[in-house]
Design a protein around this motif. Structure first.
Motif, PDB file in Angstrom:
ATOM      1  N   VAL A 124       0.843  -1.210   0.000  1.00  0.00           N
ATOM      2  CA  VAL A 124       0.000   0.000   0.000  1.00  0.00           C
ATOM      3  C   VAL A 124       0.876   1.257   0.000  1.00  0.00           C
ATOM      4  N   THR A 125       2.071   1.145  -0.558  1.00  0.00           N
ATOM      5  CA  THR A 125       3.001   2.271  -0.558  1.00  0.00           C
ATOM      6  C   THR A 125       2.408   3.480  -1.266  1.00  0.00           C
ATOM      7  N   ARG A 126       1.817   3.266  -2.425  1.00  0.00           N
ATOM      8  CA  ARG A 126       1.255   4.395  -3.187  1.00  0.00           C
ATOM      9  C   ARG A 126       0.109   5.041  -2.424  1.00  0.00           C
ATOM     10  N   LEU A 127      -0.774   4.226  -1.845  1.00  0.00           N
ATOM     11  CA  LEU A 127      -1.888   4.772  -1.069  1.00  0.00           C
ATOM     12  C   LEU A 127      -1.387   5.544   0.139  1.00  0.00           C
ATOM     13  N   GLN A 128      -0.333   5.035   0.772  1.00  0.00           N
ATOM     14  CA  GLN A 128       0.231   5.707   1.939  1.00  0.00           C
ATOM     15  C   GLN A 128       0.797   7.069   1.555  1.00  0.00           C
ATOM     16  N   HIS A 129       1.483   7.126   0.408  1.00  0.00           N
ATOM     17  CA  HIS A 129       2.044   8.393  -0.052  1.00  0.00           C
ATOM     18  C   HIS A 129       0.940   9.382  -0.408  1.00  0.00           C
ATOM     19  N   LEU A 130      -0.122   8.904  -1.045  1.00  0.00           N
ATOM     20  CA  LEU A 130      -1.251   9.780  -1.370  1.00  0.00           C
ATOM     21  C   LEU A 130      -1.908  10.319  -0.110  1.00  0.00           C
ATOM     22  N   GLU A 131      -2.055   9.460   0.904  1.00  0.00           N
ATOM     23  CA  GLU A 131      -2.645   9.895   2.173  1.00  0.00           C
ATOM     24  C   GLU A 131      -1.763  10.934   2.845  1.00  0.00           C
ATOM     25  N   GLN A 132      -0.441  10.736   2.778  1.00  0.00           N
ATOM     26  CA  GLN A 132       0.470  11.712   3.368  1.00  0.00           C
ATOM     27  C   GLN A 132       0.387  13.047   2.634  1.00  0.00           C
ATOM     28  N   MET A 133       0.272  12.984   1.304  1.00  0.00           N
ATOM     29  CA  MET A 133       0.123  14.209   0.517  1.00  0.00           C
ATOM     30  C   MET A 133      -1.166  14.937   0.900  1.00  0.00           C
ATOM     31  N   ARG A 134      -2.237  14.180   1.110  1.00  0.00           N
ATOM     32  CA  ARG A 134      -3.507  14.796   1.496  1.00  0.00           C
ATOM     33  C   ARG A 134      -3.384  15.483   2.847  1.00  0.00           C
ATOM     34  N   GLN A 135      -2.779  14.786   3.815  1.00  0.00           N
ATOM     35  CA  GLN A 135      -2.612  15.367   5.147  1.00  0.00           C
ATOM     36  C   GLN A 135      -1.767  16.639   5.094  1.00  0.00           C
ATOM     37  N   ASP A 136      -0.671  16.585   4.339  1.00  0.00           N
ATOM     38  CA  ASP A 136       0.201  17.760   4.233  1.00  0.00           C
ATOM     39  C   ASP A 136      -0.525  18.923   3.565  1.00  0.00           C
ATOM     40  N   PHE A 137      -1.292  18.606   2.520  1.00  0.00           N
ATOM     41  CA  PHE A 137      -2.026  19.655   1.799  1.00  0.00           C
ATOM     42  C   PHE A 137      -3.035  20.337   2.715  1.00  0.00           C
ATOM     43  N   VAL A 138      -3.824  19.545   3.437  1.00  0.00           N
ATOM     44  CA  VAL A 138      -4.836  20.110   4.333  1.00  0.00           C
ATOM     45  C   VAL A 138      -4.180  20.956   5.413  1.00  0.00           C
ATOM     46  N   ALA A 139      -3.092  20.447   6.011  1.00  0.00           N
ATOM     47  CA  ALA A 139      -2.408  21.186   7.073  1.00  0.00           C
ATOM     48  C   ALA A 139      -1.829  22.493   6.552  1.00  0.00           C
ATOM     49  N   ASN A 140      -1.180  22.456   5.373  1.00  0.00           N
ATOM     50  CA  ASN A 140      -0.546  23.657   4.821  1.00  0.00           C
ATOM     51  C   ASN A 140      -1.577  24.706   4.408  1.00  0.00           C
ATOM     52  N   VAL A 141      -2.634  24.250   3.717  1.00  0.00           N
ATOM     53  CA  VAL A 141      -3.669  25.196   3.277  1.00  0.00           C
ATOM     54  C   VAL A 141      -4.372  25.822   4.478  1.00  0.00           C
ATOM     55  N   SER A 142      -4.685  25.008   5.475  1.00  0.00           N
ATOM     56  CA  SER A 142      -5.350  25.520   6.673  1.00  0.00           C
ATOM     57  C   SER A 142      -4.490  26.566   7.368  1.00  0.00           C
ATOM     58  N   HIS A 143      -3.189  26.275   7.443  1.00  0.00           N
ATOM     59  CA  HIS A 143      -2.274  27.209   8.099  1.00  0.00           C
ATOM     60  C   HIS A 143      -2.201  28.525   7.316  1.00  0.00           C
ATOM     61  N   GLU A 144      -2.126  28.437   5.985  1.00  0.00           N
ATOM     62  CA  GLU A 144      -2.016  29.644   5.164  1.00  0.00           C
ATOM     63  C   GLU A 144      -3.292  30.489   5.200  1.00  0.00           C
ATOM     64  N   LEU A 145      -4.444  29.869   5.469  1.00  0.00           N
ATOM     65  CA  LEU A 145      -5.698  30.608   5.517  1.00  0.00           C
ATOM     66  C   LEU A 145      -5.863  31.433   6.791  1.00  0.00           C
TER      67      LEU A 145
END
Length: 362
Positions: A124-145
């Motif tokens: 599930v390496t690809r799924l894990q990387h996609l999930e990490q990208m999602r978490q990072d995106f949400v955290a970064n966008v939320s912080h920038e807002l």
């Protein structure tokens, strides 16, 4: 007598054909399992290797002479052994890092098969990387807002306070202020959820649940001013918990505030803390609107709403129960929802004994 002989011969000839068909089907199943890209391993009652497919052979570097060897000789990750031996865990598998390549992630699922067990291992390496990208995106966008929302809130408050503002403008500024505040709540909840997900370890301490629940009760009474509910607090045990007080306060408060928001004015709400045979139980019971059965399984999904209009009217972010779910997962507990439409709901959590701090021991 002579005429019955051919029938007997015909019946005897059916048996080998049936056996051949069964053998052919078994061969097809075996070939299909061998062709799978995911690893499949049959384990005997002593946890030894009985059979494996090509993917398992490559993943674990198995040889024919390894038959009968313990699976723990090949998968040495402690979390896997705990999952394998802990029969109380739900059979939804476990995610682990590959013991040979830390950049790869594997999911192991164990299924009983008579006295034996089937072990499935998925990459599930690809799924894990996609999930990490999602978490990072949400955290970064939320912080920038946060910065632009803070600026907008400040200017809106200043404009709204002007005494000579025309009434039709004032109404518009009040609505913008309300929606900006709502966006701030969503951003704060997203940041909290991201923090809970990203943190691999959490600071756990002994928690005085009597004190924590009393504080939650006091906050609920303050929030309840506009709803006029009758709120009861029942503490039947002085046992505490071992966990993250900050996160538990957020999760349990969410359940209480939800009961207040979704119970018609003048209702009854009971917050309770009791000892059970399995640990300690926290519950919030109300006589509110209730929830239809088809919605209950999805309530902890992010932004899932039963009634979008009602959720907006109460100022909800749609993330409260998702936060609750993740916090409880940290403490190996889960949310139980019992509800009848038009009668009310009970949201309860049983914390296992491993996280209970006995009052007697203190």
């Amino acid at each position: 007598m002579e005429k019955s002989a051919p029938a007997k011969n015909k019946q005897e000839s059916v048996v080998p054909i049936a056996n051949q068909d069964a053998a052919a089907q078994l061969q097809k199943i075996r070939s299909a399992l061998l062709a799978l890209r995911d690893a499949v391993i049959l384990l005997n009652e002593d946890d030894g290797l009985e059979w494996w497919n090509q993917a398992a052979q490559s993943l674990l570097s198995l040889q024919p002479e390894d038959k009968g060897q313990s699976i723990f000789n090949f998968i040495t990750v402690p979390a896997f052994r705990q999952y394998y031996e802990d029969t109380t865990l739900p059979n939804d598998g476990i995610h682990i890092e590959s013991w040979r390549d830390p950049s790869r992630y594997l999911k192991c699922e164990l299924t009983p098969f008579g006295d034996e067990k089937l072990l499935f291992i998925y990459d599930v390496t690809r799924l894990q990387h996609l999930e990490q990208m999602r978490q990072d995106f949400v955290a970064n966008v939320s912080h920038e807002l946060r910065t632009p929302l803070t600026v907008m809130t400040g200017y809106l408050e200043n404009f709204t306070d002007q005494p000579d503002m025309p009434p039709h403008w004032r109404r518009g500024f009040e609505l913008m202020t309300q929606q900006t505040a709502r966006m701030n709540r969503i951003v704060n909840d997203l940041l909290l959820l991201s923090k809970i997900e990203i943190e691999e370890t959490h600071e756990f301490n002994h928690i005085d649940m009597t004190k924590l629940l009393t504080n939650i009760y006091d906050d609920a009474q303050a929030y309840n001013q506009a709803y006029k509910h009758t709120i009861h607090l029942q503490i039947d045990t002085y046992d505490g918990l071992y966990g993250s007080e900050m996160y538990l306060n957020s999760a349990l408060s969410n359940l209480v505030i939800n009961a207040i928001k979704y119970t018609p004015k003048g209702g009854n709400i009971t917050i309770s803390w009791t000892r059970t045979s399995d640990g300690c139980r926290f519950a919030v019971e109300d006589d509110g609107l209730g929830i239809a059965p088809e919605h209950i399984a999805r309530l902890t999904e992010r932004f899932y709403r039963i009634d979008k209009g009602r959720s907006r009217a109460t100022g909800g972010t749609g993330l409260g129960l998702a936060i609750v779910k993740h916090v409880l997962h940290q403490h190996e507990a889960h949310l139980q929802i019992d509800s009848i439409e038009g009668t009310g709901s009970t949201f309860s959590v049983v914390f296992p004994d491993a996280y209970v701090r006995s009052a007697v021991a203190n």
